[in-house]
Design an enzyme around this catalytic site. Structure first.
Site, PDB file in Angstrom:
ATOM      1  N   GLY A  66      52.280  19.838  40.801  1.00  0.00           N
ATOM      2  CA  GLY A  66      52.885  20.754  41.782  1.00  0.00           C
ATOM      3  C   GLY A  66      52.577  20.304  43.197  1.00  0.00           C
ATOM      4  N   GLY A  93      53.241  21.595  46.059  1.00  0.00           N
ATOM      5  CA  GLY A  93      53.434  22.685  47.023  1.00  0.00           C
ATOM      6  C   GLY A  93      52.208  22.800  47.920  1.00  0.00           C
ATOM      7  N   ALA A 104      49.145  35.675  53.199  1.00  0.00           N
ATOM      8  CA  ALA A 104      48.223  36.717  53.636  1.00  0.00           C
ATOM      9  C   ALA A 104      48.813  37.542  54.776  1.00  0.00           C
ATOM     10  CB  ALA A 104      46.911  36.073  54.078  1.00  0.00           C
ATOM     11  N   ILE A 113      49.241  24.560  47.756  1.00  0.00           N
ATOM     12  CA  ILE A 113      47.886  24.424  47.214  1.00  0.00           C
ATOM     13  C   ILE A 113      47.610  22.977  46.821  1.00  0.00           C
ATOM     14  CG2 ILE A 113      46.384  25.020  45.244  1.00  0.00           C
ATOM     15  CD1 ILE A 113      47.404  27.840  45.399  1.00  0.00           C
ATOM     16  N   LEU A 151      34.777  42.353  48.837  1.00  0.00           N
ATOM     17  CA  LEU A 151      36.111  42.736  49.297  1.00  0.00           C
ATOM     18  C   LEU A 151      36.831  41.492  49.845  1.00  0.00           C
ATOM     19  CD1 LEU A 151      35.181  46.055  51.169  1.00  0.00           C
ATOM     20  CD2 LEU A 151      35.941  45.774  48.800  1.00  0.00           C
ATOM     21  N   ASP A 159      51.277  40.118  47.482  1.00  0.00           N
ATOM     22  CA  ASP A 159      51.681  39.166  46.437  1.00  0.00           C
ATOM     23  C   ASP A 159      52.239  39.845  45.187  1.00  0.00           C
ATOM     24  OD1 ASP A 159      50.720  37.192  48.091  1.00  0.00           O
ATOM     25  OD2 ASP A 159      49.329  36.314  46.624  1.00  0.00           O
ATOM     26  N   HIS A 173      50.295  20.986  80.587  1.00  0.00           N
ATOM     27  CA  HIS A 173      50.202  19.544  80.315  1.00  0.00           C
ATOM     28  C   HIS A 173      48.753  19.103  80.430  1.00  0.00           C
ATOM     29  CE1 HIS A 173      51.123  15.288  80.295  1.00  0.00           C
ATOM     30  NE2 HIS A 173      50.337  15.152  81.356  1.00  0.00           N
TER      31      HIS A 173
HETATM   32  P1  FAD Z   1      45.026  39.503  46.925  1.00  0.00           P
HETATM   33  O1  FAD Z   1      44.433  38.836  48.083  1.00  0.00           O
HETATM   34  O2  FAD Z   1      45.281  38.711  45.701  1.00  0.00           O
HETATM   35  O3  FAD Z   1      44.071  40.727  46.586  1.00  0.00           O
HETATM   36  C1  FAD Z   1      44.274  41.544  45.482  1.00  0.00           C
HETATM   37  C2  FAD Z   1      42.952  42.189  45.119  1.00  0.00           C
HETATM   38  O4  FAD Z   1      43.211  43.214  44.172  1.00  0.00           O
HETATM   39  C3  FAD Z   1      41.958  41.245  44.448  1.00  0.00           C
HETATM   40  O5  FAD Z   1      40.728  41.304  45.115  1.00  0.00           O
HETATM   41  C4  FAD Z   1      41.842  41.779  43.020  1.00  0.00           C
HETATM   42  O6  FAD Z   1      40.555  41.605  42.475  1.00  0.00           O
HETATM   43  C5  FAD Z   1      42.154  43.236  43.220  1.00  0.00           C
HETATM   44  N1  FAD Z   1      42.661  43.927  42.037  1.00  0.00           N
HETATM   45  C6  FAD Z   1      43.674  43.543  41.232  1.00  0.00           C
HETATM   46  N2  FAD Z   1      43.907  44.487  40.283  1.00  0.00           N
HETATM   47  C7  FAD Z   1      42.993  45.473  40.500  1.00  0.00           C
HETATM   48  C8  FAD Z   1      42.741  46.714  39.874  1.00  0.00           C
HETATM   49  N3  FAD Z   1      43.488  47.161  38.857  1.00  0.00           N
HETATM   50  N4  FAD Z   1      41.727  47.457  40.350  1.00  0.00           N
HETATM   51  C9  FAD Z   1      40.968  47.047  41.402  1.00  0.00           C
HETATM   52  N5  FAD Z   1      41.185  45.887  42.040  1.00  0.00           N
HETATM   53  C10 FAD Z   1      42.196  45.122  41.601  1.00  0.00           C
HETATM   54  N6  FAD Z   1      48.001  32.568  52.401  1.00  0.00           N
HETATM   55  C11 FAD Z   1      48.143  32.360  53.726  1.00  0.00           C
HETATM   56  O7  FAD Z   1      48.852  33.117  54.392  1.00  0.00           O
HETATM   57  N7  FAD Z   1      47.496  31.322  54.353  1.00  0.00           N
HETATM   58  C12 FAD Z   1      46.724  30.455  53.673  1.00  0.00           C
HETATM   59  O8  FAD Z   1      46.165  29.542  54.266  1.00  0.00           O
HETATM   60  C13 FAD Z   1      46.569  30.635  52.279  1.00  0.00           C
HETATM   61  N8  FAD Z   1      45.801  29.803  51.558  1.00  0.00           N
HETATM   62  C14 FAD Z   1      45.641  30.025  50.226  1.00  0.00           C
HETATM   63  C15 FAD Z   1      44.867  29.123  49.503  1.00  0.00           C
HETATM   64  C16 FAD Z   1      44.694  29.297  48.146  1.00  0.00           C
HETATM   65  C17 FAD Z   1      43.842  28.325  47.376  1.00  0.00           C
HETATM   66  C18 FAD Z   1      45.296  30.419  47.497  1.00  0.00           C
HETATM   67  C19 FAD Z   1      45.090  30.648  46.036  1.00  0.00           C
HETATM   68  C20 FAD Z   1      46.077  31.308  48.206  1.00  0.00           C
HETATM   69  C21 FAD Z   1      46.267  31.108  49.577  1.00  0.00           C
HETATM   70  N9  FAD Z   1      47.074  31.952  50.336  1.00  0.00           N
HETATM   71  C22 FAD Z   1      47.235  31.737  51.672  1.00  0.00           C
HETATM   72  C23 FAD Z   1      47.763  33.098  49.733  1.00  0.00           C
HETATM   73  C24 FAD Z   1      46.991  34.396  50.011  1.00  0.00           C
HETATM   74  O9  FAD Z   1      45.685  34.273  49.501  1.00  0.00           O
HETATM   75  C25 FAD Z   1      47.691  35.572  49.373  1.00  0.00           C
HETATM   76  O10 FAD Z   1      49.039  35.617  49.801  1.00  0.00           O
HETATM   77  C26 FAD Z   1      47.022  36.879  49.766  1.00  0.00           C
HETATM   78  O11 FAD Z   1      45.680  36.894  49.363  1.00  0.00           O
HETATM   79  C27 FAD Z   1      47.748  38.073  49.137  1.00  0.00           C
HETATM   80  O12 FAD Z   1      47.099  39.221  49.511  1.00  0.00           O
HETATM   81  P2  FAD Z   1      47.163  40.547  48.627  1.00  0.00           P
HETATM   82  O13 FAD Z   1      46.406  41.578  49.403  1.00  0.00           O
HETATM   83  O14 FAD Z   1      48.547  40.844  48.244  1.00  0.00           O
HETATM   84  O15 FAD Z   1      46.416  40.199  47.270  1.00  0.00           O
HETATM   85  P1  NAD Z   2      54.020  26.601  45.601  1.00  0.00           P
HETATM   86  O1  NAD Z   2      55.155  27.430  45.188  1.00  0.00           O
HETATM   87  O2  NAD Z   2      53.776  26.360  47.041  1.00  0.00           O
HETATM   88  O3  NAD Z   2      54.153  25.149  44.966  1.00  0.00           O
HETATM   89  C1  NAD Z   2      54.313  24.955  43.611  1.00  0.00           C
HETATM   90  C2  NAD Z   2      54.942  23.602  43.425  1.00  0.00           C
HETATM   91  O4  NAD Z   2      54.902  23.299  42.060  1.00  0.00           O
HETATM   92  C3  NAD Z   2      56.385  23.540  43.890  1.00  0.00           C
HETATM   93  O5  NAD Z   2      56.588  22.405  44.680  1.00  0.00           O
HETATM   94  C4  NAD Z   2      57.148  23.472  42.575  1.00  0.00           C
HETATM   95  O6  NAD Z   2      58.376  22.776  42.682  1.00  0.00           O
HETATM   96  C5  NAD Z   2      56.145  22.735  41.701  1.00  0.00           C
HETATM   97  N1  NAD Z   2      56.333  22.950  40.275  1.00  0.00           N
HETATM   98  C6  NAD Z   2      56.694  24.086  39.636  1.00  0.00           C
HETATM   99  N2  NAD Z   2      56.759  23.874  38.301  1.00  0.00           N
HETATM  100  C7  NAD Z   2      56.418  22.570  38.109  1.00  0.00           C
HETATM  101  C8  NAD Z   2      56.303  21.747  36.967  1.00  0.00           C
HETATM  102  N3  NAD Z   2      56.570  22.219  35.744  1.00  0.00           N
HETATM  103  N4  NAD Z   2      55.921  20.458  37.130  1.00  0.00           N
HETATM  104  C9  NAD Z   2      55.656  19.956  38.372  1.00  0.00           C
HETATM  105  N5  NAD Z   2      55.775  20.698  39.484  1.00  0.00           N
HETATM  106  C10 NAD Z   2      56.130  21.988  39.356  1.00  0.00           C
HETATM  107  O7  NAD Z   2      52.750  27.213  44.860  1.00  0.00           O
HETATM  108  P2  NAD Z   2      51.204  26.881  45.007  1.00  0.00           P
HETATM  109  O8  NAD Z   2      50.999  25.649  45.784  1.00  0.00           O
HETATM  110  O9  NAD Z   2      50.644  26.990  43.643  1.00  0.00           O
HETATM  111  O10 NAD Z   2      50.707  28.105  45.854  1.00  0.00           O
HETATM  112  C11 NAD Z   2      50.861  29.447  45.358  1.00  0.00           C
HETATM  113  C12 NAD Z   2      51.103  30.419  46.467  1.00  0.00           C
HETATM  114  O11 NAD Z   2      49.962  30.516  47.290  1.00  0.00           O
HETATM  115  C13 NAD Z   2      52.245  29.972  47.326  1.00  0.00           C
HETATM  116  O12 NAD Z   2      53.277  30.906  47.160  1.00  0.00           O
HETATM  117  C14 NAD Z   2      51.756  30.012  48.715  1.00  0.00           C
HETATM  118  O13 NAD Z   2      52.536  30.848  49.508  1.00  0.00           O
HETATM  119  C15 NAD Z   2      50.344  30.553  48.641  1.00  0.00           C
HETATM  120  N6  NAD Z   2      49.504  29.633  49.441  1.00  0.00           N
HETATM  121  C16 NAD Z   2      49.731  29.566  50.775  1.00  0.00           C
HETATM  122  C17 NAD Z   2      49.012  28.680  51.536  1.00  0.00           C
HETATM  123  C18 NAD Z   2      49.284  28.593  52.989  1.00  0.00           C
HETATM  124  O14 NAD Z   2      49.901  29.493  53.524  1.00  0.00           O
HETATM  125  N7  NAD Z   2      48.857  27.557  53.669  1.00  0.00           N
HETATM  126  C19 NAD Z   2      48.070  27.858  50.958  1.00  0.00           C
HETATM  127  C20 NAD Z   2      47.878  27.937  49.586  1.00  0.00           C
HETATM  128  C21 NAD Z   2      48.600  28.843  48.838  1.00  0.00           C
END
Ligand code: FAD
Ligand code: NAD
Length: 466
Positions: free
Chosen positions: A180, A182, A320, A184, A38, A312, A444
């Site tokens: 990218g 951004g 999250a 990640i 989960l 998402d 402080h």
């Molecule tokens: P998810 O966490 O994507 O969960 C969806 C779940 O649904 C999955 O487990 C999937 O397997 C399941 N599912 C999908 N379809 C089905 C189906 N039909 N039947 C059963 N199960 C299904 N956000 C932050 O706020 N802070 C961070 O530091 C951060 N770091 C990140 C780092 C990385 C590398 C990545 C990739 C993302 C990060 N994010 C971060 C973004 C964050 O992970 C997402 O915004 C968050 O997980 C979204 O939550 P959710 O519940 O919408 O979906």
């Molecule tokens: P992002 O939207 O943060 O960054 C994507 C980047 O790729 C942007 O700067 C964009 O301009 C660039 N880009 C897009 N098309 C391009 C191209 N053709 N060539 C070069 N650059 C290009 O997306 P991400 O970093 O992939 O993360 C995905 C999602 O996961 C984000 O929406 C973010 O909210 C979430 N996330 C959050 C955290 C956190 O909260 N710390 C950490 C990791 C991921």
């Protein structure tokens, strides 16, 4: 057939939090997850594992670069044991996902492992080890997102990778090309930079973290360059080719000239897209937007009244804590309450070091909206706390309404900014003025003194320590 008040499809931070709140409110609740653990993206391949690797790599960098200055001598060579680092990360993930199992049991939520697909608006087929059907008065779609790519990129998941593979590499790249700049790209780029990789970021826009305040982009860019990141903004990637152990990325720069990057790994981090594969949304009359997200109204209700969607898979920031707020919001809506989310007050954080954090409006947004505002900015290096820990980079910037002094946005780069931003959220939730914050005592020496000082600066240039 088992019947529920609420069934939730997807167990990420949106889904599992929604499930807990539904159970707390007395509803018979089921959660369906296609994977065996989960927690969704966040716990398995997102927030938690990326922060675990950021922490480990930060310790390594401190040991190599800063211990000596602190008067700590380590005899012999300091080495990375990547296998162990990745194993520790996995142990953190396992412990955290195990915690969700515990919470589901504690709250008497039925967990189904398998792919959930709508049969109709009140029935869900779950295909796992066996196929079963459940009935649900209400369903919450919380199926999250998956990495996006570019049409010409073939993700081989070995050398042309997404964040999921970058969290479990078997070797430290020699040269990691990050497409990218951004969240990640910069977070995972920094992990491997600290471990010794050369990192080249190739960003399409004219600045990194382009959705945040431009001042934050500029400061982070400056700091990352000091850390020897190679940052290439205004570069349009046009091809990515794998040749043996090499990855060749070609892009056009601002002048239209072709630039070639040759590395051994390429991380594609150009955003994420809503995930609805296998959900059979149409069978329940649930409409998707033209970008493939589940379409919702202001109550997060889909085109079918008893089906909601959160996280998402719907519009808005892919975070999250945004998904969690929406999980609670929908549970309470189903229970007949009238909850509220202020999307303007969902903070955004980038967990590089220094960290980047923000809430509210950016300067660009205020200018575009024609709002008259004033700015108070304070540099971290002016704090005693920053000098003690040698975390001198960054600043806190407060944007306040020109007339009323109400805080409209807070933007910061600096050590522990991720934790500090909570103060700004509280202040803005209670519609504090910059003067309100400037008159509150801040312990402080702490990094939070920069918030007080920035508030003083916004209240008529009254900062005390610059
Ligand atoms: P998810 O966490 O994507 O969960 C969806 C779940 O649904 C999955 O487990 C999937 O397997 C399941 N599912 C999908 N379809 C089905 C189906 N039909 N039947 C059963 N199960 C299904 N956000 C932050 O706020 N802070 C961070 O530091 C951060 N770091 C990140 C780092 C990385 C590398 C990545 C990739 C993302 C990060 N994010 C971060 C973004 C964050 O992970 C997402 O915004 C968050 O997980 C979204 O939550 P959710 O519940 O919408 O979906
Ligand atoms: P992002 O939207 O943060 O960054 C994507 C980047 O790729 C942007 O700067 C964009 O301009 C660039 N880009 C897009 N098309 C391009 C191209 N053709 N060539 C070069 N650059 C290009 O997306 P991400 O970093 O992939 O993360 C995905 C999602 O996961 C984000 O929406 C973010 O909210 C979430 N996330 C959050 C955290 C956190 O909260 N710390 C950490 C990791 C991921």
């Amino acid at each position: 057939m088992n019947s529920y008040d609420v069934a939730i499809i997807g167990s990420g931070p949106g889904g599992y939090v929604a499930a807990i709140r539904c159970a707390q409110l007395g509803m018979k609740t089921a959660i369906i997850e296609k994977y065996s653990t989960l927690g969704g993206t966040c716990l398995n391949v997102g927030c938690i594992p990326s922060k675990a690797l950021l922490d480990s790599s930060h310790h390594y960098e401190d040991a190599v670069k800063h211990f000596e200055e602190h008067g700590i001598d380590i005899p012999g060579e300091i080495k990375v044991n990547l296998e162990k680092m990745i194993a520790r990360k996995q142990a953190v993930v396992d412990q955290t996902t195990g915690g969700i199992d515990f919470l589901m049991k504690k709250n008497k939520i039925d967990v189904y492992e398998g792919l959930g697909a709508f049969k109709d608006a009140t029935h869900i087929t779950i295909t796992g080890k066996e196929t079963i059907e459940i009935e649900a008065k209400n369903t919450i779609i919380a199926t999250g997102s998956k990495p996006s790519s570019l049409p010409f990129i073939k993700l081989d998941k070995e050398r042309v990778i997404t964040s999921t593979e970058a969290l479990k590499l078997k070797e430290i790249p020699k040269h990691l090309i990050v497409i990218g700049g951004g969240v990640i790209g910069l977070e995972l780029g920094q992990v491997y930079k600290r471990l010794g990789a050369e990192v080249s970021v190739v960003e399409y826009m004219d600045r990194i973290i382009p959705t945040m305040d431009a001042g934050l982009s500029k400061e982070l860019n400056k700091v990352l360059k000091k850390q020897k990141f190679k940052i290439n903004t205004s570069h349009k990637v046009k091809s990515v080719e794998r040749k043996g152990d090499e990855v060749i990325v070609k892009a056009d720069n601002k002048k239209g000239e072709e630039v070639t990057f040759i590395g051994d790994y390429c991380l594609v981090s150009v955003g994420r897209q809503a995930y609805t594969e296998g959900l059979n949304a149409e069978a329940a009359g649930v409409k998707l937007t033209d970008r493939g997200m589940v379409d919702v109204n202001e109550h997060l209700q889909t085109s079918t009244a008893n089906i909601y969607a959160i996280g998402d898979v719907i519009k808005g920031a892919m975070l999250a804590h945004k998904a969690e707020e929406e999980g609670v919001f929908v549970a309470e809506t189903i229970a007949g309450q009238k909850p509220h989310i202020d999307y303007n007050l969902i903070p955004g954080v980038v967990y590089t070091w220094p960290e980047v954090a923000a809430v509210g409006k950016t300067e660009e947004q205020l200018k575009e909206a024609g709002v008259a505002y004033k700015t108070g900015q304070f540099p971290m290096r002016a704090l005693g706390r920053s000098r003690a820990s040698m975390d001198l980079d960054g600043f806190v910037k407060i944007l306040a309404d020109e007339k009323t002094d109400e805080i409209l946005g807070v933007h910061m780069v600096g050590a522990r900014a991720a934790d500090m931003i909570a103060e700004a959220v509280v202040a803005m939730e209670y519609r504090a003025s910059a003067e309100d914050v400037s008159r509150m005592s801040h312990a402080h020496p702490t990094f939070t003194e920069a918030i007080k000082e920035a508030a003083l600066a916004a209240t008529g240039d009254r900062a005390l320590h610059v």
